[in-house]
Design a protein around this motif. Sequence first.
Motif, PDB file in Angstrom:
ATOM      1  N   ALA A   1      76.524  41.014  44.811  1.00 20.20           N
ATOM      2  CA  ALA A   1      76.255  41.646  46.113  1.00 20.20           C
ATOM      3  C   ALA A   1      77.551  41.925  46.860  1.00 20.20           C
ATOM      4  O   ALA A   1      77.679  42.952  47.541  1.00 20.20           O
ATOM      5  N   VAL A   2      78.529  41.012  46.756  1.00 17.21           N
ATOM      6  CA  VAL A   2      79.839  41.252  47.363  1.00 17.21           C
ATOM      7  C   VAL A   2      80.458  42.515  46.784  1.00 17.21           C
ATOM      8  O   VAL A   2      81.030  43.346  47.506  1.00 17.21           O
ATOM      9  N   GLY A   3      80.328  42.681  45.467  1.00 19.09           N
ATOM     10  CA  GLY A   3      80.862  43.879  44.821  1.00 19.09           C
ATOM     11  C   GLY A   3      80.142  45.144  45.240  1.00 19.09           C
ATOM     12  O   GLY A   3      80.774  46.167  45.512  1.00 19.09           O
ATOM     13  N   LEU A   4      78.824  45.096  45.330  1.00 15.29           N
ATOM     14  CA  LEU A   4      78.058  46.279  45.740  1.00 15.29           C
ATOM     15  C   LEU A   4      78.414  46.717  47.157  1.00 15.29           C
ATOM     16  O   LEU A   4      78.367  47.913  47.473  1.00 15.29           O
ATOM     17  N   ALA A   5      78.738  45.769  48.010  1.00 12.66           N
ATOM     18  CA  ALA A   5      79.032  46.088  49.413  1.00 12.66           C
ATOM     19  C   ALA A   5      80.435  46.652  49.614  1.00 12.66           C
ATOM     20  O   ALA A   5      80.758  47.132  50.705  1.00 12.66           O
TER      21      ALA A   5
END
Length: 394
Positions: free
Chosen positions: A75-79
Motif C-alpha cells: 500500500a505504501v508503494g501504491l500511494a
Amino acid sequence: MQFSAMETLMIALLVLGSGQWLVHRVSILSRLNMPEPVVGGLLATIIVTGLQLGGLSLTFDESMKIPSMLFFFGAVGLAADFRLLKQGGWAMLLFAVLVIVLVALQDLAGVGMAKILGLEPYYGLIGGSVTMTGGHGTGAAWAGVFEKDFGLTGVSELAAASATFGLIFGALLGGPLAMFLIRRYRLAAPAHGAAEDASAYDKAEKPHPISAGSVIRILMLLSIGVVVGKAAAETFASVFRLPTFVWVLFVCILLGNTARRLWKVNDATIDVVGNTALGIFLAITLMSLQLLQLVDLALPMLAMLIGQVLLALAFITFVTFRLMGRNYDSAVLCAGHCGFAMGATPTAVANIQSVTQHHGPSPLAFIIVPVVGGFIVDIANATIIQTFVSMLSG
C-alpha cells in the motif's frame, strides 16, 4: 494455551478496538499521536506477560502476520505518486538528501554504540534507522530477517520497544523544536505565493468516497504486487539479498504509477486498506511479544536510543534547518524531520500540522514531508540497512 488463526485474528481485532478506545479516551495518547494498534498491542503485551509470570503461556498463530505486513508495504508503494515529486522541486531533493544522510548516520552510530556496549552490531541497526526511521512496521520486518538469518533472540521485542521509544520522542520533540527555531530566529509564514500552493495542496487532499469497486481494485493490485514481489525475492536472492517486503514495495510503486494512467486510483482506499493491514500486523506482533527476553538487553538498548535521539536533534537543528534556508518553511520541515527520523510519517505530518496551526501555513512542507517520509525514506532506509547488513556479515 494455543490459539488458531481465526482465534488469533479475533483477538487481534479486539486489541485494535481497545487501542482505538484508549486513544480516544486518554487525552495524552491522542496528543502524542500514538498509533491505536501500538497502544492496544502494548496493553496486550503487558497482559500476556503478566499471565506468563503467573504460569499461563499463550501461543498465537502468526500465519496472517507476514501477509498483512506485505500488504501494508504494498500500500505504501501504491500511494507513491511520481507526479508529486515535481511539485517539491530542488527543495524536495535537498531535503531527501539530508534525510538519507541522517539515516546512514543513525546506523553508523548504532553499530558503533552496540560494539562499545558489548552487543552484536546487528542490535545497533535495530536501535538505528530500522526503528528510528522505519518505525514499527519496518522494525518488525527486519527483526524477522535478523532472527532467521543470524540467530539473534528477542529482536522482535527490541524492535517494538525501540520503535515505540522513537515514536514518543518524535512526537514530543518535533513541534517544540520548530517553535524554538521560529521564536529564536523570529520567523514568520511567507505572505506571498502561499495561496496558490495551498489550493493545489487542498485539491490534492480532497477526500474521495470509498466503494466496493475501489477496494477490489486496490486489493487486486496489492495481491499482484505481493505475488510478484515474493517471486522476485526468491529469484534474485543470490544476486540482491533484499527482504521480501522491499521487493513488494518496488513492484507496487510501479503498479501504482501505471494504474494511475489507466484508471482513477483512490488514495483514500489505499490508506484504509494499508492501515488495516498494518493494524492487524502490529496487533499480532505486539501481543506475541516475549518481554521477559529483554531483561539483559534493556539498559544497553536504552542508552543507545537516547544517543539516537540526541543525534537526530543535533543533525536536524544544525544541519537540516540551516541548509533548508533558515526560514519559516525550514523550521516546519524540521518538525516533520523529527517525526519520521524518530517515529513515522504520520507523526511527521501531525507535527507540521501542529506548527502550522499556531504559526501559519507552509504548503511546501505539506508537499515535501509526506512524499519524502512516506516514499523516498523507505527505499533509502531499506538500501542503507541492507548495505550495513552486507558489510557486517561479509
